[in-house]
Structures are given as C-alpha cells and as structure tokens.
Design a protein around this motif. Structure first.
Motif, PDB file in Angstrom:
ATOM      1  N   THR A  91      -7.905  -1.955  -6.008  1.00 17.74           N
ATOM      2  CA  THR A  91      -6.688  -1.233  -6.163  1.00 17.74           C
ATOM      3  C   THR A  91      -6.124  -2.057  -6.965  1.00 17.74           C
ATOM      4  O   THR A  91      -5.212  -1.464  -8.126  1.00 17.74           O
ATOM      5  CB  THR A  91      -5.890  -1.479  -4.646  1.00 17.74           C
ATOM      6  OG1 THR A  91      -6.793  -0.672  -3.524  1.00 17.74           O
ATOM      7  CG2 THR A  91      -4.763  -0.819  -4.698  1.00 17.74           C
ATOM      8  N   ARG A  92      -6.228  -3.294  -6.996  1.00 19.17           N
ATOM      9  CA  ARG A  92      -5.385  -4.198  -7.919  1.00 19.17           C
ATOM     10  C   ARG A  92      -5.726  -3.988  -9.435  1.00 19.17           C
ATOM     11  O   ARG A  92      -5.089  -3.781 -10.216  1.00 19.17           O
ATOM     12  CB  ARG A  92      -5.600  -5.787  -7.498  1.00 19.17           C
ATOM     13  CG  ARG A  92      -4.672  -6.591  -8.497  1.00 19.17           C
ATOM     14  CD  ARG A  92      -5.126  -8.229  -8.190  1.00 19.17           C
ATOM     15  NE  ARG A  92      -3.952  -9.040  -8.448  1.00 19.17           N
ATOM     16  CZ  ARG A  92      -3.950 -10.167  -8.134  1.00 19.17           C
ATOM     17  NH1 ARG A  92      -4.498 -10.806  -7.351  1.00 19.17           N
ATOM     18  NH2 ARG A  92      -2.808 -10.983  -8.641  1.00 19.17           N
ATOM     19  N   ALA A 106     -11.019  -0.286   6.016  1.00 18.88           N
ATOM     20  CA  ALA A 106     -11.781  -1.375   6.305  1.00 18.88           C
ATOM     21  C   ALA A 106     -10.978  -2.167   7.327  1.00 18.88           C
ATOM     22  O   ALA A 106      -9.604  -2.177   7.396  1.00 18.88           O
ATOM     23  CB  ALA A 106     -11.928  -2.139   5.084  1.00 18.88           C
ATOM     24  N   GLU A 107     -11.699  -3.044   7.763  1.00 18.24           N
ATOM     25  CA  GLU A 107     -11.074  -4.075   8.854  1.00 18.24           C
ATOM     26  C   GLU A 107     -10.374  -5.134   8.066  1.00 18.24           C
ATOM     27  O   GLU A 107     -10.948  -5.787   7.064  1.00 18.24           O
ATOM     28  CB  GLU A 107     -12.386  -4.749   9.953  1.00 18.24           C
ATOM     29  CG  GLU A 107     -11.335  -5.559  10.705  1.00 18.24           C
ATOM     30  CD  GLU A 107     -12.596  -6.158  11.821  1.00 18.24           C
ATOM     31  OE1 GLU A 107     -12.229  -7.458  12.209  1.00 18.24           O
ATOM     32  OE2 GLU A 107     -13.547  -5.741  11.698  1.00 18.24           O
ATOM     33  N   LEU A 108      -9.008  -5.515   8.557  1.00 23.00           N
ATOM     34  CA  LEU A 108      -8.398  -6.501   7.751  1.00 23.00           C
ATOM     35  C   LEU A 108      -8.834  -7.635   7.475  1.00 23.00           C
ATOM     36  O   LEU A 108      -9.493  -8.271   8.370  1.00 23.00           O
ATOM     37  CB  LEU A 108      -6.957  -6.661   8.555  1.00 23.00           C
ATOM     38  CG  LEU A 108      -5.902  -7.342   7.942  1.00 23.00           C
ATOM     39  CD1 LEU A 108      -5.218  -6.700   6.749  1.00 23.00           C
ATOM     40  CD2 LEU A 108      -4.820  -7.717   8.845  1.00 23.00           C
ATOM     41  N   ALA A 112       1.042  -1.161  -0.003  1.00 21.42           N
ATOM     42  CA  ALA A 112       0.116  -0.132  -0.014  1.00 21.42           C
ATOM     43  C   ALA A 112       0.806   1.322   0.014  1.00 21.42           C
ATOM     44  O   ALA A 112       0.654   2.026  -0.912  1.00 21.42           O
ATOM     45  CB  ALA A 112      -1.071   0.076   1.199  1.00 21.42           C
ATOM     46  N   ASP A 113       1.831   1.370   0.981  1.00 23.43           N
ATOM     47  CA  ASP A 113       2.759   2.265   0.933  1.00 23.43           C
ATOM     48  C   ASP A 113       3.664   2.829  -0.368  1.00 23.43           C
ATOM     49  O   ASP A 113       3.514   3.770  -0.831  1.00 23.43           O
ATOM     50  CB  ASP A 113       3.820   2.313   2.025  1.00 23.43           C
ATOM     51  CG  ASP A 113       3.291   2.638   3.453  1.00 23.43           C
ATOM     52  OD1 ASP A 113       2.227   3.300   3.480  1.00 23.43           O
ATOM     53  OD2 ASP A 113       3.729   2.203   4.420  1.00 23.43           O
ATOM     54  N   ASP A 158      -7.286   6.448  -8.748  1.00 25.15           N
ATOM     55  CA  ASP A 158      -8.178   5.213  -8.615  1.00 25.15           C
ATOM     56  C   ASP A 158      -7.460   4.251  -7.690  1.00 25.15           C
ATOM     57  O   ASP A 158      -7.629   3.681  -6.721  1.00 25.15           O
ATOM     58  CB  ASP A 158      -8.573   4.442 -10.035  1.00 25.15           C
ATOM     59  CG  ASP A 158      -9.545   5.499 -10.782  1.00 25.15           C
ATOM     60  OD1 ASP A 158      -9.987   6.327 -10.044  1.00 25.15           O
ATOM     61  OD2 ASP A 158      -9.400   4.938 -11.968  1.00 25.15           O
ATOM     62  N   ILE A 159      -6.244   4.252  -7.633  1.00 25.05           N
ATOM     63  CA  ILE A 159      -5.221   3.492  -7.016  1.00 25.05           C
ATOM     64  C   ILE A 159      -5.071   3.936  -5.535  1.00 25.05           C
ATOM     65  O   ILE A 159      -5.329   3.073  -4.449  1.00 25.05           O
ATOM     66  CB  ILE A 159      -3.959   3.421  -7.418  1.00 25.05           C
ATOM     67  CG1 ILE A 159      -3.877   2.554  -8.667  1.00 25.05           C
ATOM     68  CG2 ILE A 159      -2.732   2.698  -6.505  1.00 25.05           C
ATOM     69  CD1 ILE A 159      -2.575   2.826  -9.879  1.00 25.05           C
ATOM     70  N   ARG A 160      -5.023   5.143  -5.434  1.00 31.60           N
ATOM     71  CA  ARG A 160      -4.992   5.860  -4.043  1.00 31.60           C
ATOM     72  C   ARG A 160      -6.252   5.573  -3.276  1.00 31.60           C
ATOM     73  O   ARG A 160      -6.386   5.323  -2.179  1.00 31.60           O
ATOM     74  CB  ARG A 160      -4.883   7.538  -4.124  1.00 31.60           C
ATOM     75  CG  ARG A 160      -3.295   7.920  -4.351  1.00 31.60           C
ATOM     76  CD  ARG A 160      -3.026   9.454  -4.084  1.00 31.60           C
ATOM     77  NE  ARG A 160      -3.439   9.683  -5.366  1.00 31.60           N
ATOM     78  CZ  ARG A 160      -2.439  10.317  -6.416  1.00 31.60           C
ATOM     79  NH1 ARG A 160      -1.305   9.913  -6.049  1.00 31.60           N
ATOM     80  NH2 ARG A 160      -3.047  10.801  -7.479  1.00 31.60           N
ATOM     81  N   ASP A 161      -7.416   5.839  -4.021  1.00 25.61           N
ATOM     82  CA  ASP A 161      -8.886   5.520  -3.459  1.00 25.61           C
ATOM     83  C   ASP A 161      -8.896   4.326  -2.954  1.00 25.61           C
ATOM     84  O   ASP A 161      -9.281   3.899  -2.045  1.00 25.61           O
ATOM     85  CB  ASP A 161      -9.728   5.858  -4.611  1.00 25.61           C
ATOM     86  CG  ASP A 161      -9.855   7.476  -4.913  1.00 25.61           C
ATOM     87  OD1 ASP A 161      -9.316   8.090  -4.153  1.00 25.61           O
ATOM     88  OD2 ASP A 161     -10.752   7.604  -5.872  1.00 25.61           O
ATOM     89  N   GLY A 162      -8.212   3.029  -3.733  1.00 23.26           N
ATOM     90  CA  GLY A 162      -8.402   1.653  -3.379  1.00 23.26           C
ATOM     91  C   GLY A 162      -7.686   1.434  -2.218  1.00 23.26           C
ATOM     92  O   GLY A 162      -8.050   0.698  -1.143  1.00 23.26           O
TER      93      GLY A 162
END
Length: 191
Positions: A108-109, A94-96, A44-45, A83-87
């Motif tokens: 995101t993918r 969200a909870e993992l 993510a980072d 779109d990637i940042r939003d994902g």
C-alpha cells in the motif's frame, strides 16, 4: 478558500506522517497492537476516501482542463488508486501485525508513494497551470466538505475502476456538456 491542489498536498503530507508512525511502531518489541490500529484504521480509511473524492471531482476536471497529457495522467492515477485500494483491502483481510499484514501495508505504501510523487509532479502541476483559481477553490470546498462528512469508508462505494473506462466515461460527459447548449427545461410548446 482552499485550493483543491493544496488540500490534496496536505493529505499527502498526512499520509507520509502516518506511514512514518507505522515504521516507528514496527521497530518496537513487542509491537503495540492497539497503537497499530489507532494509526492504521484512520490511514486505511483516508487513503480510500481520498481516492474516491479525487475520482469524483478532481480527475474529471483535470480531463476537461488539463494539458496535453491529462488523459495519461488520469489513466495512471486511476490505476494507482486501484493498487492502493488492493493493498488496503489485503491488509484489512490479514491478521494485524503479522508478516502478511506488514507486507500488505508495505505494498500500500509503495503504491501510494509512487502515486503521490507522480500526481504532485504531473496532475496537480498541470491543473494549477490550466484551471482558474475560482474553479480550484470551488473544488476545494467540495473536497473539504466530502472529507469532513466521510472520516471513514462506511457507506461509500470503495471499488476498483477500469482506468480506460473511467477516462472514456468522463471524456464523453465532457463532450456532451460542451455540445448541449439548451437550458434543459424542454421546449416552450410543452413538448
């Protein structure tokens, strides 16, 4: 020295590997939450940092030196980055390992896969055709240094950008640079 287009491709390969690891983890029962975090957090980072540095150094140069569709390629890329940042943002909220988290990771993918394919086919190829190797290597050094200094998003402005505004801003900067032939040190009269 490393060519920026090759460093970007290396990151793309790494992204694909990390999403494949998430596939493997999703198939496990029960899901290993610690392993998910070990894969997701750096992924993510890096998705966010990668987009930021591309917007900082690669796409302004593509607009200056790219071919006839550099503007369109850049507009698409900035939209894809949003779109990637939003994902990423949705997954982080969200909870993992919940259905909501997996859905956000999936969005995101998809956004990232679409972006990488288009960027590899268009923007990177265009830049290799039009930018001299010296520039590509100089940008590669900047890219590598930035990525080494920022393994996480901590302290970085991770925000969505208006694609049209981004292009207009960087085209205006490019036009100003081409028309200002002064040394920027004022006149000899002390004015």
């Amino acid at each position: 020295m490393a060519d920026i287009t090759m460093l970007i491709l290396d990151d793309h390969d790494w992204f694909r590997e990390q999403f494949a690891k998430l596939d493997e983890l999703q198939a496990q029962t029960p899901v290993n939450r610690h392993a998910l975090i070990r894969v997701w957090r750096p992924l993510a980072d890096k998705l966010d940092v990668h987009a930021l540095i591309e917007e900082k150094i690669f796409y302004p140069q593509l607009l200056k030196r790219g071919g006839d569709d550099a503007e369109g390629e850049t507009l698409d890329a900035i939209g894809d980055h949003n779109d990637i940042r939003d994902g990423v943002r949705d997954a982080n909220a969200a909870e993992l390992a919940t259905d909501e988290w997996w859905a956000a990771v999936g969005r995101t993918r998809v956004a990232n896969d679409d972006h990488m394919a288009e960027e590899e086919r268009e923007g990177l190829a265009d830049f290799r055709r039009h930018a001299p190797i010296g520039l590509r290597e100089s940008l590669g050094a900047q890219y590598r240094e930035f990525m080494a200094e920022h393994p996480t998003t901590r302290g970085l402005p991770i925000v969505d950008r208006d694609p049209q505004g981004y292009v207009q801003e960087h085209q205006a900067d490019s036009r100003a640079a081409r028309t200002d032939f002064s040394l920027g040190i004022g006149s000899l009269k002390g004015e």
